[in-house]
Every structure is written in C-alpha cells, then in structure tokens.
Design an enzyme around this catalytic site. Sequence first.
Site, short mmCIF file in Angstrom:
data_model
loop_
_atom_site.label_atom_id
_atom_site.label_comp_id
_atom_site.label_asym_id
_atom_site.label_seq_id
_atom_site.Cartn_x
_atom_site.Cartn_y
_atom_site.Cartn_z
N HIS A 34 0.88 -1.17 0.00
CA HIS A 34 0.00 0.00 0.00
C HIS A 34 0.92 1.23 0.00
O HIS A 34 2.02 1.18 0.56
CB HIS A 34 -0.84 -0.04 1.28
CG HIS A 34 -1.89 1.02 1.37
ND1 HIS A 34 -1.61 2.30 1.80
CD2 HIS A 34 -3.21 1.00 1.10
CE1 HIS A 34 -2.72 3.01 1.78
NE2 HIS A 34 -3.71 2.24 1.37
N ASP A 55 3.40 -4.43 7.83
CA ASP A 55 2.16 -3.67 7.72
C ASP A 55 1.01 -4.66 7.85
O ASP A 55 0.71 -5.42 6.93
CB ASP A 55 2.15 -2.95 6.36
CG ASP A 55 0.80 -2.31 6.05
OD1 ASP A 55 -0.16 -2.51 6.83
OD2 ASP A 55 0.70 -1.63 5.01
N GLN A 70 -4.43 -5.15 7.05
CA GLN A 70 -5.50 -6.05 6.59
C GLN A 70 -5.49 -7.37 7.36
O GLN A 70 -6.54 -7.90 7.70
CB GLN A 70 -5.35 -6.34 5.08
CG GLN A 70 -5.49 -5.12 4.19
CD GLN A 70 -6.87 -4.48 4.26
OE1 GLN A 70 -7.86 -5.10 4.64
NE2 GLN A 70 -6.96 -3.20 3.92
N LYS A 73 -10.18 -0.61 10.76
CA LYS A 73 -10.37 -1.75 9.85
C LYS A 73 -10.72 -3.02 10.63
O LYS A 73 -10.91 -4.07 10.06
CB LYS A 73 -9.10 -1.99 9.02
CG LYS A 73 -8.81 -0.85 8.03
CD LYS A 73 -7.62 -1.21 7.18
CE LYS A 73 -7.03 -0.01 6.47
NZ LYS A 73 -7.81 0.46 5.33
N CYS A 121 -4.53 2.55 -3.83
CA CYS A 121 -3.23 2.98 -3.26
C CYS A 121 -2.16 1.92 -3.45
O CYS A 121 -1.31 1.70 -2.58
CB CYS A 121 -3.36 3.33 -1.78
SG CYS A 121 -4.45 4.70 -1.47
N1 7TS Z 1 -1.62 -0.67 4.72
C1 7TS Z 1 -2.56 -1.42 4.13
C2 7TS Z 1 -2.25 -2.82 3.72
C3 7TS Z 1 -3.84 -0.88 3.93
O1 7TS Z 1 -4.78 -1.64 3.35
C4 7TS Z 1 -4.09 0.45 4.32
C5 7TS Z 1 -5.40 1.11 4.05
C6 7TS Z 1 -3.09 1.16 4.97
C7 7TS Z 1 -1.85 0.58 5.13
C8 7TS Z 1 -3.31 2.54 5.51
O2 7TS Z 1 -4.17 2.48 6.60
P1 7TS Z 1 -4.74 3.81 7.28
O3 7TS Z 1 -5.72 3.31 8.28
O4 7TS Z 1 -3.58 4.49 7.90
O5 7TS Z 1 -5.37 4.60 6.19
N2 7TS Z 1 -6.11 0.57 2.96
C9 7TS Z 1 -7.20 1.11 2.37
C10 7TS Z 1 -7.85 0.47 1.31
O6 7TS Z 1 -7.51 -0.63 0.86
N3 7TS Z 1 -8.87 1.24 0.90
O7 7TS Z 1 -8.91 2.34 1.66
C11 7TS Z 1 -7.85 2.28 2.57
#
Ligand code: 7TS
Length: 406
Positions: A121, A198, A201, A224, A364
Amino acid sequence: MLDPNKIKSRFPIFSDSENTDLVFLDNASTTQKPDVVVEKLNDFYSRYNANVHRGIYRIGELATMEYESVRKKIAGFINAKSEKNIVFTKGTTESINLVAYSWARKNLSPGDEILVTEMEHHSNLVPWQLAAQQTGATLRYIPITEAGELDLSDLEKYLNSKTKLVAIVHQSNILGTINPVKKIIDLAHNVGAKVLIDGAQYITHASLNVDELDCDFYAFSGHKMMGPTGVGVLYAKQVLLEEMDPFLSGGDMILSVSMEKSTWNDIPYKFEAGTPNIAQVIGLGAAIQFIEDTGIDKIDEFITSLTKTAITKLQSVRGLRIYGHGPSSDSTSVISFNLADIHPHDVAQFLDMDNIAVRAGHHCTQPVMLKYNISSTVRASLYIYNTPQDIERLVGSLQKTINFMS
Ligand code: 7TS
C-alpha cells in the site's frame, strides 16, 4: 461456524431505515462498528470524558484507567511481551511514518538498502521513498508474480549485508495475498536487517503472535477491525523504542523541560505527544473484546470460506477476471477483478444502484496496477457481517451489468 446474520444484527448501521438493503463490500477500506463500540464511545463521552495522565480527580482517573487497560488488552491480543511495546497512533500510516522518522532517519546512511515489495500500500512505500531520499539509502523491491504472490526465488539478491530494513505487507489490500512473513523475518535477521510488517489487513481477521513472528515493528489501524477511526497501533521491540528519538513532540512525552533542553518520558509515552485519541482508544478496546468474544479463528474460518464461495461464483460471470487468488495461493477476504472492458468506476456505479458498496480504483497500490498493466480494478472485500446472500446480490448485479453493457 459463525452465523453472519446473527453478527449483522449487532451492527446498528444495517438497521438504519436507509440501509436495510445495503450490501457493504468495502471492508478493506474501513469496517462497520458493532453496538458495543458505539455504546462504549457514548459511555465515555456521557459518563467520564476527561483528559488522561493528568487529572487527580475521579473521572480523570477513570479515563486514564480505561485508556491504559486497552494498551494491556492489545499487548495480550497480539502476544507482545509487555504493554510498553504498544504505541498508540492515528493509524497504520502514522505508525509507519513514526518508524520512518524516528528509526530510519537515525539509522540509515548512503549505501544502505530498504527492501519493500511491489504489493505495498502506498503508506508502506512513500515513507520509505522519503526516508531513502533524505538518508541516501536505496529502495529495492521484491517483485510479484502474475499469480499475485511475492517472487521469493531471488531473495538472496535482494536481501544482503546492505539491507538495513525490510518493510512488507502481511496481507495485500488489493490481491488478498497473505505473505510468508515469518520466513522473510528470519532471513532478514540473518543479514542483520530490521523488519516492519504492515498488518492493516491481516490483523482484522487472523490471529497474530508478534513474539513468535519476532518482527521488529508491526503496524495496524483500529478502524479496519471494527474500532473507531483515528486510532492505530505501532508495536515495536522495547530495545528499539528505547533507542529511537521522539517523532512528534510536546506535552505528555517529556520527563522534564528547561529553557535549554528537555528529557523524554518512558516508553511508550515518549511517542505519544499531546492529548491522545482517548475515546477512540477506549472504543478500540471494545472492538477487540468483540473480536475475542466472537473468536478470531472462527472469524478467519468464516471469511476464508465465504471468499472461496465468492470466487467460485464470480468466476461464472462472463468476462470477469480476478487478480491473484491462484489455486495454490494463500489469499482471502479481498477480491479484485475487472469486468470485460467496462471501466471499474462504471461497474461500481452500477453496483451502487443496487445498493452494493465496493471500491473501484488503484487502491493505493499503483505498482500492482503497473504489474498487470491496468489502471484500476473493482474490489470486493469481505467481513464477518457479509452473508452468502450478499455474494448472490453481487454476482446478480454484475451479471445484469454485463448484459446491459453488451
Ligand atoms: N496498509 C494497508 C495494507 C492498507 O490496506 C491500508 C489502508 C493502509 C496501510 C493505511 O491504513 P490507514 O488506516 O492508515 O489509512 N487501505 C485502504 C484500502 O484498501 N482502501 O482504503 C484504505
């Protein structure tokens, strides 16, 4: 086996009169919140709203106790050695940036290498690009195969004595692939590199043991995994947190401040400047309790089974191509696809007309788009309140779309 209809009844959003028909399949972006999380937030603001770590009065102490008890709960949930390993952040993105500023800028120099993968990501990519630019280090990428898995056949080429940090995603947010992180962590440690995972997910549905994995850093987001937005976690080994300089600075993260200089609070408080997201942390505690009461293994089993059903049914739709999810791949919960040559945004709009929420775009993960030579996909991502009927509705609506467009 978990009963998704029973679970769904615990999520107030699905009882809202505008949403009774809603099929929510954008869980990789953010998940819905169960009643216990909504009630916990309400309870905090209605009964003991106060700042933490300061008020010598009943509700201030209660707020601090609730806030700190979540730190302990999270340490137990991921099997960290101590709650000192748990830093509260705004989310995965901030957790990774914390490491990129406080660890990488201090420890990297020209000639050093940071190893990432092509399926990161952007939030586990751009912070390393910036850190590399500012330290003179080089960024290298483990490639992915056509099947949507990491190509580890040449790992020794990428992992060598120059590698100082490996930053990899535990589960891809576009392909659903779960990476063999334990193997990579062990190989990285053999060459003396630190490893950041990371877990944005992965942690939402699968059990995690950071002690056994032996990762140096693990980042995730509360929203999430049914918690509120605005809260996330950085797990880090104690010795690293002790060595690292603060990221953000100000109140609460200091031990003493004089006109000339300041000294730092103990870990993890050294990394939590200012008033934290108190309600959100407390709400995250309720989300983790909900996961524990439901059973993380049951959640994983249910989502994996529903993913298999979804893939089989989606494959029957004329002109639909799924990315990743090969027969031998370890992948679950997230399914990216394209429908003939219909633009993913059009597909998402057609689905929305049937009250089905999916995401369309590059998610992303632009290097993955480059790999498949596409600009975007449609993505359906599943969670515990999704039912087999949701999958029927998705497939039916896609069939209607392809019939209409052709
Ligand atoms: N890493 C992964 C694997 C992610 O899926 C996301 C967010 C992030 C980092 C960033 O997370 P945040 O909570 O700091 O924003 N992924 C997504 C997505 O797949 N669609 O919207 C956000």
